[in-house]
Every structure is written in C-alpha cells, then in structure tokens.
Write a protein that holds these residues in place. Structure first.
Motif, short mmCIF file in Angstrom:
data_model
loop_
_atom_site.label_atom_id
_atom_site.label_comp_id
_atom_site.label_asym_id
_atom_site.label_seq_id
_atom_site.Cartn_x
_atom_site.Cartn_y
_atom_site.Cartn_z
N THR A 132 1.28 -5.36 9.47
CA THR A 132 2.79 -5.07 9.05
C THR A 132 3.24 -3.61 9.30
N GLY A 133 4.22 -3.44 8.66
CA GLY A 133 4.95 -1.96 9.04
C GLY A 133 4.33 -1.30 7.90
N GLY A 134 4.92 -0.04 7.76
CA GLY A 134 4.88 0.94 6.93
C GLY A 134 3.68 1.91 7.23
N HIS A 135 3.74 3.04 6.44
CA HIS A 135 2.72 4.06 6.60
C HIS A 135 2.38 4.59 5.34
N TYR A 136 0.93 4.35 5.09
CA TYR A 136 0.47 4.68 3.64
C TYR A 136 -0.02 6.24 3.68
N THR A 137 0.53 6.60 2.47
CA THR A 137 0.37 8.29 2.12
C THR A 137 0.05 8.20 0.51
N VAL A 138 0.04 9.27 0.24
CA VAL A 138 -0.39 9.62 -1.32
C VAL A 138 0.97 9.34 -2.03
N ARG A 139 1.96 9.59 -1.40
CA ARG A 139 3.23 9.26 -1.85
C ARG A 139 3.64 7.72 -1.99
N ASN A 140 3.14 7.17 -0.83
CA ASN A 140 3.46 5.56 -0.59
C ASN A 140 2.25 4.96 -0.60
N THR A 141 1.70 4.81 -1.71
CA THR A 141 0.44 3.99 -1.70
C THR A 141 0.71 2.39 -2.01
N CYS A 142 -0.44 1.64 -2.05
CA CYS A 142 -0.49 0.23 -2.51
C CYS A 142 0.21 -0.02 -3.88
N ASN A 143 -0.31 0.78 -4.85
CA ASN A 143 0.63 0.57 -5.99
C ASN A 143 1.90 0.99 -6.06
N GLN A 144 2.34 2.13 -5.38
CA GLN A 144 3.85 2.40 -5.44
C GLN A 144 4.59 1.21 -4.60
N TRP A 145 3.99 0.70 -3.72
CA TRP A 145 4.40 -0.46 -2.83
C TRP A 145 4.64 -1.70 -3.89
N THR A 146 3.81 -2.05 -4.89
CA THR A 146 4.02 -2.94 -6.02
C THR A 146 5.24 -2.59 -7.08
N SER A 147 5.06 -1.33 -7.21
CA SER A 147 5.96 -0.88 -8.18
C SER A 147 7.57 -0.83 -7.63
#
Length: 176
Positions: A132-147
């Motif tokens: 899928t798309g998106g770039h994981y970073t410390v500002r854009n984490t898995c938990n941030q995605w859920t939130s």
C-alpha cells in the motif's frame, strides 16, 4: 473495535455493514484458513520491513529500529480475519453512527490497494499483508494511522499517538 497488543493497534470491523461489504475487498480466499465463517476484519497499517521480517517483537533488531527512526520505511497493510471477536481489555468496542462509520470506511479506502495487488503471507493462517502507500516515520507510525483513521470518523483522539497506549487511552475500557 480497537485492538492493541501493547505495541501495535488495529481497527476491528464487521465484515458486512450497510456502509461496506469488505468481502470483495479482502477476500477470505487470500488467507490460508479460508473456509471459516469470518465475521470481522482487523485492519492496520505499519512499516513494511517490520511487518514482514519481525514475526515477534523479540525479533525486532536494533538496526531496524534505528533505520525507522532515521529514514522511515514503506507502508504495508495488515488484514486479519476473525470469527466473532469478543470485547476484552485488548479489544475494546467503539460505537459509531452510520455517518461516522462511513467516514472511517472512506479513510481506510485511501490505503486499500487498487488494481493489481501484491500480497504476502501473514503471521498465521488467518492474516495477510498488502502493499500500500504511505511512508512510515516516527511522526507517522502504525498507531498514528489508527488514531488518524478514528479521528477522520469524528472520534476524539490525541494529536500525536505514536504508541499503542496513546491510542487506547481514547477508547473506553469495555468494563466502563
């Protein structure tokens, strides 16, 4: 429902509602144990290498953590199929209106792979990973995605929730 293993969160959704039938989107025949009477899906987003090369949190290497902290990584979608999951401390129910749920579905649709899909076997017989798309970073984490996905539906969440506890503190305990 919102699920947490203490490190990672996921959204657990009914397989079929008036707003979305997930069966054609994430067909059960894409998991090894395809003949079960699935009723729900757990959908989460995270870092590709961590998802594919870290079967347990004990397998997470310090080098991977440093790489993610420094440059991040590619996003990957994780989908698990469930049969009648029950509320628990780590799986909390969340009531949404039809309009809120429709907004949640629309936000999830933004990361659903379109056209030719690339998938990978999951951790077990009932899950699968999708490019899928998106770039994981410390500002854009898995938990941030859920939130962020919950917030798009109108659920009150924190503005930065990189850790699972930061997400779960906004979801009432099932005992409350």
């Amino acid at each position: 429902m919102v699920q947490s293993n203490g490190v990672h969160t996921a959204l657990v959704l009914p397989l079929v509602t008036p707003e979305r039938d997930w069966r054609p989107v994430f067909p059960a025949d894409e998991v090894a144990l395809s003949g079960e009477p699935y009723t729900h899906l757990a959908i989460s987003w995270g870092e590709r290498q961590v998802f594919l090369e870290t079967p347990t949190w004990w397998d997470l290497s310090p080098m991977t953590v440093l790489r993610i902290a420094g440059i991040g990584g590619d996003g990957l979608l994780h989908v698990e199929h469930y049969v009648r999951p029950a509320p628990a401390d780590d799986l909390r129910p969340l009531r949404l209106t039809h309009a809120e749920y429709a907004r949640l579905v629309a936000e999830i649709d933004r990361v659903v792979p379109q056209g030719q899909r690339v998938s990978y076997p999951g951790y077990g017989d009932q899950d699968v990973f999708y490019e899928t798309g998106g770039h994981y970073t410390v500002r854009n984490t898995c938990n941030q995605w859920t939130s962020n996905t919950l917030a798009s539906a109108g659920v009150k969440t924190g503005w930065w929730t990189p850790m699972a506890g930061g997400v779960m503190k906004w979801v009432p305990d099932s005992a409350e």
